[in-house]
Write an enzyme that holds these catalytic residues in place. Structure first.
Site, mmCIF file in Angstrom:
data_model
loop_
_atom_site.group_PDB
_atom_site.id
_atom_site.type_symbol
_atom_site.label_atom_id
_atom_site.label_comp_id
_atom_site.label_asym_id
_atom_site.label_seq_id
_atom_site.Cartn_x
_atom_site.Cartn_y
_atom_site.Cartn_z
ATOM 1 N N LYS A 176 -5.013 -8.051 -2.591
ATOM 2 C CA LYS A 176 -6.302 -7.379 -2.745
ATOM 3 C C LYS A 176 -7.481 -8.348 -2.717
ATOM 4 O O LYS A 176 -8.624 -7.910 -2.609
ATOM 5 C CB LYS A 176 -6.298 -6.560 -4.018
ATOM 6 C CG LYS A 176 -5.347 -5.383 -3.906
ATOM 7 C CD LYS A 176 -5.400 -4.475 -5.090
ATOM 8 C CE LYS A 176 -4.515 -3.261 -4.894
ATOM 9 N NZ LYS A 176 -3.078 -3.601 -5.110
HETATM 10 C C1 LIG Z 1 -2.140 -2.705 -4.771
HETATM 11 C C2 LIG Z 1 -0.803 -3.256 -4.560
HETATM 12 C C3 LIG Z 1 0.151 -2.586 -3.787
HETATM 13 C C4 LIG Z 1 -0.111 -1.228 -3.174
HETATM 14 O O1 LIG Z 1 -1.076 -1.261 -2.154
HETATM 15 P P1 LIG Z 1 -1.758 0.099 -1.661
HETATM 16 O O2 LIG Z 1 -2.771 -0.328 -0.650
HETATM 17 O O3 LIG Z 1 -2.394 0.711 -2.870
HETATM 18 O O4 LIG Z 1 -0.701 0.960 -1.094
HETATM 19 C C5 LIG Z 1 1.368 -3.198 -3.564
HETATM 20 N N1 LIG Z 1 1.678 -4.384 -4.133
HETATM 21 C C6 LIG Z 1 0.795 -5.049 -4.905
HETATM 22 C C7 LIG Z 1 1.207 -6.337 -5.522
HETATM 23 C C8 LIG Z 1 -0.481 -4.523 -5.146
HETATM 24 O O5 LIG Z 1 -1.332 -5.189 -5.921
#
Ligand SMILES: *Cc1c(COP(=O)(O)O)cnc(C)c1O
Length: 430
Positions: free
Chosen positions: A107
């Protein structure tokens, strides 16, 4: 780029407005009015392009003209100041490591890109924006880090007390400055519900400009399409039939991969790998879409009962169920299966995966059973030491802590405890 609301009850708007508002006034997610594929020469020549050059070309149409090209170049270069390596685990499975950023989860890219876009828009604008965000673990840290010190932007993060890992909590509660953490006596769903109530509360929105930094915000969501291009650059000379397995929660990441495909990236198929929060797995089996309250798992960032981006996926495939099924498979796995996979990856491939990556690995294996000629790339969405307890318990080996993790360990936690929406509102109006 013009954006429209998927609820089709609001005016079309600009990239800038879509970022500043987060959600359309009719509470629909924004979606770009057109997607123009990149020329074939772009993909043929991808070996000669840097990550920043790839990202710049890929995102340009979605942000212009509001972000001028010279500004976009800088935003992209600053956002991507770390690596995105592919590691091959065996003949049929590789992993794309998306955890080399400052908070060690994928993210970071979306949060850094969005923070810089908002920072740019705020230069011309004296109104403060409040970014309100609910986190199941990783979003909070990435947003806190990405927005730290951005002028004119206040960040308020809601997280469920006792349900994020220690390191995740330190990452979102220790920075100070324009970042405030609210520790909610409740679940992630409760946090998300409070945030949604705030967006709908006119007695609040008439007094302050609220926006979201979850993947519903186009500036957080779209930059994630870069990953798929970066992996393609590293793999296309070695493997045919590249398929991505994406550990999915809110389905922003896999949906961004589909946007890369719409831009012409020659990828045939995606796998949405789920933990027991598996509304999409069930949908692809039954064609009935039935959200359920989320259950807690060891891959906590995917504990989402009603994935907000699934509606964007439906839009990409024009609500055509058969078309979607051709492009997307989905599997769901229990915590026990996830632990076993972590151990298997460690023993067979000498690689330490975090629980989310392990779910992606399991999705790859399930798909390969029926499609043995594919090369599956699962996204390793967070560094294993973000989930130290689970990882060390499963592989029975101490893990060295990377610098990014060590640097938050000694910090002082500052969080305000809240329990109700009224508490949140009182805090925001103060
Ligand atoms: C947010 C996150 C996900 C999921 O991603 P999405 O875009 O919400 O489907 C998967 N793994 C980790 C470690 C995350 O932080």
């Amino acid at each position: 780029m013009i954006y429209y609301s998927l609820n089709k009850n609001s005016e079309n708007t600009s990239f800038k407005d879509a970022v500043v508002k987060g959600l359309a006034p009719d509470k629909g997610l924004y979606f770009p009015e057109s997607i123009t594929p990149l020329p074939k020469s772009f993909f043929d020549n991808i070996d000669n392009l840097s990550y920043s050059e790839i990202a710049f070309e890929a995102i340009k149409q979605f942000v212009s003209p509001e972000i001028p090209e010279n500004v976009l170049k800088t935003i992209v270069e600053e956002t991507l100041s770390f690596d995105f390596p592919v590691v091959q685990l065996n003949d049929n499975i590789s992993t794309l490591e998306l955890f080399h950023g400052p908070t060690m989860a994928f993210k970071d890219v979306g949060a850094r890109f969005m923070a810089r876009c908002l920072g740019y828009f705020n230069k011309e604008n004296t109104n403060e924006v409040t970014v309100l965000v609910a986190t199941s673990g990783d979003t909070g840290g990435a947003v806190a880090n990405g927005f730290l010190g951005v002028k004119g932007v206040n960040v308020v993060i809601l997280y469920p007390s006792g349900k994020v890992s220690d390191i995740q909590e330190m990452q979102l509660t220790t920075l100070g400055q324009n970042i405030k953490a609210l520790e909610v006596d409740g679940t992630f769903d409760d946090c998300q519900a409070m945030v949604k109530t705030a967006f709908l509360d006119e007695s609040l929105t008439s007094k302050m400009q609220l926006t979201s930094a979850n993947s519903i915000n186009v500036a957080r969501w779209l930059p994630q399409l870069f990953y798929f291009m970066f992996a393609y650059k590293q793999l296309h000379n070695k493997h045919e039939n590249i398929v991505f397995s994406v550990p999915s929660g809110n389905f922003g990441n896999v949906c961004a991969g589909m946007m890369a495909q719409q831009l012409g990236l020659p990828i045939k198929h995606f796998i949405a790998s789920n933990n027991e929060n598996n509304v999409v797995t069930r949908y692809l089996q039954s064609e009935t879409y039935e959200p359920k309250p989320s259950v807690q798992t060891i891959s906590n960032a995917m504990d989402v009962g009603a994935p907000s981006n699934f509606i964007r996926i439906q839009e990409i495939y024009k609500n055509n169920f058969e078309g979607l099924k051709e492009n997307l498979s989905s599997y769901s796995f229990s915590d026990n299966e996830t632990r076993e996979a972590m151990l298997e990856i460690f023993n067979d491939c000498n690689y330490v995966a975090d629980p989310h990556g392990a779910v992606g690995y399991l999705g790859s294996k399930a798909y390969l059973k029926e499609n043995p000629n594919a090369h599956c790339v699962f996204l390793e969405t967070a560094h294993p030491t973000k989930f130290l307890d689970v990882v060390e318990e499963v592989i029975k080996e101490k893990q060295p802590l990377p610098e990014q993790i060590q640097s938050v360990m000694g910090g002082k936690k500052v969080a305000i405890s809240i329990a109700t929406y009224e508490d949140l509102k009182g805090f925001l109006l103060n």
